[in-house]
Design a protein around this motif. Structure first.
Motif, PDB file in Angstrom:
ATOM      1  N   GLY A   2       0.804  -1.220   0.000  1.00  0.00           N
ATOM      2  CA  GLY A   2       0.000   0.000   0.000  1.00  0.00           C
ATOM      3  C   GLY A   2       0.830   1.259   0.000  1.00  0.00           C
ATOM      4  N   VAL A   3       2.004   1.210  -0.620  1.00  0.00           N
ATOM      5  CA  VAL A   3       2.909   2.360  -0.632  1.00  0.00           C
ATOM      6  C   VAL A   3       2.452   3.381  -1.674  1.00  0.00           C
ATOM      7  CG1 VAL A   3       5.265   3.127  -1.129  1.00  0.00           C
ATOM      8  CG2 VAL A   3       4.871   1.026   0.188  1.00  0.00           C
ATOM      9  N   THR A   4       2.382   4.645  -1.272  1.00  0.00           N
ATOM     10  CA  THR A   4       2.113   5.758  -2.183  1.00  0.00           C
ATOM     11  C   THR A   4       3.403   6.563  -2.302  1.00  0.00           C
ATOM     12  OG1 THR A   4      -0.215   5.853  -1.508  1.00  0.00           O
ATOM     13  CG2 THR A   4       0.701   7.791  -2.612  1.00  0.00           C
ATOM     14  N   PRO A   5       4.104   6.438  -3.435  1.00  0.00           N
ATOM     15  CA  PRO A   5       5.438   7.044  -3.546  1.00  0.00           C
ATOM     16  C   PRO A   5       5.426   8.570  -3.453  1.00  0.00           C
ATOM     17  CG  PRO A   5       5.081   5.397  -5.261  1.00  0.00           C
ATOM     18  CD  PRO A   5       3.747   5.659  -4.631  1.00  0.00           C
ATOM     19  N   LEU A   6       6.402   9.083  -2.719  1.00  0.00           N
ATOM     20  CA  LEU A   6       6.657  10.520  -2.634  1.00  0.00           C
ATOM     21  C   LEU A   6       8.122  10.723  -3.008  1.00  0.00           C
ATOM     22  CD1 LEU A   6       5.912  13.444  -1.821  1.00  0.00           C
ATOM     23  CD2 LEU A   6       6.669  12.862   0.504  1.00  0.00           C
ATOM     24  N   LYS A   7       8.376  11.359  -4.149  1.00  0.00           N
ATOM     25  CA  LYS A   7       9.742  11.592  -4.595  1.00  0.00           C
ATOM     26  C   LYS A   7      10.324  12.795  -3.864  1.00  0.00           C
ATOM     27  CE  LYS A   7       9.083   9.598  -9.199  1.00  0.00           C
ATOM     28  NZ  LYS A   7       9.165   9.831 -10.672  1.00  0.00           N
ATOM     29  N   ILE A   8      11.477  12.582  -3.253  1.00  0.00           N
ATOM     30  CA  ILE A   8      12.127  13.636  -2.485  1.00  0.00           C
ATOM     31  C   ILE A   8      13.495  13.910  -3.082  1.00  0.00           C
ATOM     32  CG2 ILE A   8      12.988  14.306  -0.211  1.00  0.00           C
ATOM     33  CD1 ILE A   8      10.867  12.517   1.026  1.00  0.00           C
ATOM     34  N   ASN A   9      13.669  15.120  -3.595  1.00  0.00           N
ATOM     35  CA  ASN A   9      14.922  15.524  -4.234  1.00  0.00           C
ATOM     36  C   ASN A   9      15.311  16.881  -3.666  1.00  0.00           C
ATOM     37  OD1 ASN A   9      17.124  15.898  -5.935  1.00  0.00           O
ATOM     38  ND2 ASN A   9      15.861  16.666  -7.613  1.00  0.00           N
ATOM     39  N   LEU A  10      16.163  16.872  -2.653  1.00  0.00           N
ATOM     40  CA  LEU A  10      16.520  18.101  -1.950  1.00  0.00           C
ATOM     41  C   LEU A  10      18.011  18.375  -2.049  1.00  0.00           C
ATOM     42  CD1 LEU A  10      14.488  17.537   1.353  1.00  0.00           C
ATOM     43  CD2 LEU A  10      13.818  18.954  -0.599  1.00  0.00           C
ATOM     44  N   ASP A  11      18.372  19.644  -2.145  1.00  0.00           N
ATOM     45  CA  ASP A  11      19.779  20.021  -2.040  1.00  0.00           C
ATOM     46  C   ASP A  11      20.078  20.643  -0.685  1.00  0.00           C
ATOM     47  OD1 ASP A  11      18.573  22.502  -2.294  1.00  0.00           O
ATOM     48  OD2 ASP A  11      19.270  22.822  -4.346  1.00  0.00           O
ATOM     49  N   ARG A  12      19.044  20.758   0.136  1.00  0.00           N
ATOM     50  CA  ARG A  12      19.177  21.264   1.498  1.00  0.00           C
ATOM     51  C   ARG A  12      18.195  20.503   2.376  1.00  0.00           C
ATOM     52  NH1 ARG A  12      17.638  27.466   3.315  1.00  0.00           N
ATOM     53  NH2 ARG A  12      18.178  27.274   5.558  1.00  0.00           N
TER      54      ARG A  12
ATOM     55  N   ARG B 162       2.093  10.224   8.923  1.00  0.00           N
ATOM     56  CA  ARG B 162       3.379   9.953   9.571  1.00  0.00           C
ATOM     57  C   ARG B 162       3.289   8.737  10.466  1.00  0.00           C
ATOM     58  NH1 ARG B 162       4.404  12.470  14.666  1.00  0.00           N
ATOM     59  NH2 ARG B 162       4.345  10.265  15.227  1.00  0.00           N
ATOM     60  N   GLY B 163       4.353   7.930  10.446  1.00  0.00           N
ATOM     61  CA  GLY B 163       4.457   6.795  11.348  1.00  0.00           C
ATOM     62  C   GLY B 163       5.579   7.030  12.342  1.00  0.00           C
ATOM     63  N   VAL B 164       6.141   5.930  12.859  1.00  0.00           N
ATOM     64  CA  VAL B 164       7.264   6.053  13.797  1.00  0.00           C
ATOM     65  C   VAL B 164       8.434   5.153  13.406  1.00  0.00           C
ATOM     66  CG1 VAL B 164       5.808   6.762  15.736  1.00  0.00           C
ATOM     67  CG2 VAL B 164       6.310   4.329  15.408  1.00  0.00           C
ATOM     68  N   GLN B 165       8.434   4.664  12.169  1.00  0.00           N
ATOM     69  CA  GLN B 165       9.581   3.890  11.713  1.00  0.00           C
ATOM     70  C   GLN B 165      10.800   4.809  11.656  1.00  0.00           C
ATOM     71  OE1 GLN B 165       9.281   2.308   7.757  1.00  0.00           O
ATOM     72  NE2 GLN B 165      11.329   1.407   7.792  1.00  0.00           N
ATOM     73  N   PRO B 166      11.881   4.463  12.348  1.00  0.00           N
ATOM     74  CA  PRO B 166      13.034   5.365  12.391  1.00  0.00           C
ATOM     75  C   PRO B 166      13.656   5.560  11.015  1.00  0.00           C
ATOM     76  CG  PRO B 166      13.164   3.682  14.109  1.00  0.00           C
ATOM     77  CD  PRO B 166      12.083   3.258  13.169  1.00  0.00           C
ATOM     78  N   GLY B 167      14.066   6.770  10.738  1.00  0.00           N
ATOM     79  CA  GLY B 167      14.770   7.029   9.493  1.00  0.00           C
ATOM     80  C   GLY B 167      14.501   8.415   8.941  1.00  0.00           C
ATOM     81  N   ILE B 168      15.195   8.718   7.849  1.00  0.00           N
ATOM     82  CA  ILE B 168      15.055   9.982   7.150  1.00  0.00           C
ATOM     83  C   ILE B 168      14.362   9.709   5.825  1.00  0.00           C
ATOM     84  CG2 ILE B 168      16.316  11.914   6.102  1.00  0.00           C
ATOM     85  CD1 ILE B 168      18.560  11.315   8.153  1.00  0.00           C
ATOM     86  N   ASN B 169      13.421  10.542   5.470  1.00  0.00           N
ATOM     87  CA  ASN B 169      12.701  10.389   4.209  1.00  0.00           C
ATOM     88  C   ASN B 169      13.529  11.018   3.088  1.00  0.00           C
ATOM     89  OD1 ASN B 169       9.966   9.405   5.360  1.00  0.00           O
ATOM     90  ND2 ASN B 169      10.424  11.246   6.550  1.00  0.00           N
ATOM     91  N   ARG B 170      13.978  10.181   2.178  1.00  0.00           N
ATOM     92  CA  ARG B 170      14.767  10.662   1.046  1.00  0.00           C
ATOM     93  C   ARG B 170      14.582   9.696  -0.124  1.00  0.00           C
ATOM     94  NH1 ARG B 170      19.511   9.129   4.511  1.00  0.00           N
ATOM     95  NH2 ARG B 170      20.011  11.333   4.805  1.00  0.00           N
ATOM     96  N   GLY B 171      14.935  10.150  -1.317  1.00  0.00           N
ATOM     97  CA  GLY B 171      14.749   9.295  -2.489  1.00  0.00           C
ATOM     98  C   GLY B 171      13.268   9.153  -2.801  1.00  0.00           C
ATOM     99  N   VAL B 172      12.752   7.952  -2.605  1.00  0.00           N
ATOM    100  CA  VAL B 172      11.318   7.699  -2.741  1.00  0.00           C
ATOM    101  C   VAL B 172      10.801   7.236  -1.386  1.00  0.00           C
ATOM    102  CG1 VAL B 172       9.512   6.403  -3.894  1.00  0.00           C
ATOM    103  CG2 VAL B 172      11.540   7.102  -5.182  1.00  0.00           C
TER     104      VAL B 172
END
Length: 263
Positions: free
Chosen positions: A32-42, A169-179
């Motif tokens: 049930g993943v809904t992709p969110l593309k994250i492309n940041l330079d900061r 938002r959940g509580v799975q540890p990590g940083i949201n990046r990429g997809v």
């Protein structure tokens, strides 16, 4: 005990653990993943507070304000006026005060339910009840951000709630990046004492090296915090590290808008 009984130290609800709990979490993260593309330079950092205790306002919002930052406060309407292991929780006037200061008031479900144990429509109905509570409290703008209580979800609940909210938002540890999964964004806790503080600071450095969206979630801020809270000094160290990382600090909805604009 019922899942809505979340108002005393003796009745703290804990989601199921063991093999069944681990399997449920893995299925929810993979399906049930809904992709969110994250492309940041900061890097972007978002501070969120769940439930929420008044100390997160009195000792949290004040510290953010001095830096020109705002946070996202996830509200469970059924907890208004309650005093529990987090201390005294919010009242309706607190919501209006935070909104006036520019903070985001978001949805945590009315009854603080474990969505992994419920039919998807029960989860949606509880969220709708919370939106009605917020409107009755004087907040005319419907919330666009949601956080799963206890971080517990199902693939079906993710899809269903994204019909109403822009991000979950959940509580799975990590940083949201990429997809990332728009329906279960990763986050890092503001708890755990000295070890938790080290993890939080390490996450900030990680996000600075490889830009992504770092979401922190906390509860109470007290000199003797609960298991899920932190001290004011803990928060000060985290805020200082964010300040020196070069990250932008935004609410969850503003961060999502900025990420979508870049995409």
């Amino acid at each position: 005990m019922t899942q809505t009984a979340y108002n005393s130290d003796e009745m703290v609800y804990r989601p199921r653990g063991g093999l069944a709990g681990r399997v449920q979490k893995q299925l929810t993260r993979r399906l049930g993943v809904t992709p969110l593309k994250i492309n940041l330079d900061r890097p972007i950092v978002t501070f969120t507070f769940d439930d929420f205790p008044r100390s997160a306002l009195e000792l949290g919002a004040v510290r953010l304000k001095t830096r020109g930052w705002r946070a996202t406060y996830f509200v469970s309407g059924g907890l208004a006026g309650v005093t529990n292991h987090h201390g005294e929780l919010f009242d309706p006037q607190d919501l209006l005060n935070l909104k006036a200061e520019g903070h985001e008031i978001a949805c945590h479900g009315f009854s603080h339910l474990d969505a992994s144990r419920l039919h998807v429509e029960a989860v949606a109905a509880d969220a709708a009840r919370n939106r009605a509570y917020l409107k009755a409290a004087g907040l005319d703008d419907a919330p666009t951000s949601y956080a799963f209580a206890y971080g517990e979800a199902t693939p079906q609940a993710k899809k269903r709630l994204l019909e109403t909210y822009s991000s979950l938002r959940g509580v799975q540890p990590g940083i949201n990046r990429g997809v990332a999964d728009r329906g279960l964004l990763k986050s890092v806790p503001l708890d755990g004492g000295d070890d938790g503080l080290k993890r939080a600071v390490a996450a900030i450095k990680d996000a600075a090296r490889n830009p992504g969206w770092l979401i922190f979630y906390g509860h109470d801020i007290q000199y003797q915090p609960s298991e899920w809270g932190c001290t004011p000094e803990f928060l000060d160290v985290v805020l200082h590290a964010v300040e020196h990382s070069g990250a932008q600090v935004m609410t969850q909805s503003d961060a999502l808008a900025a990420i979508e604009a870049r995409a």
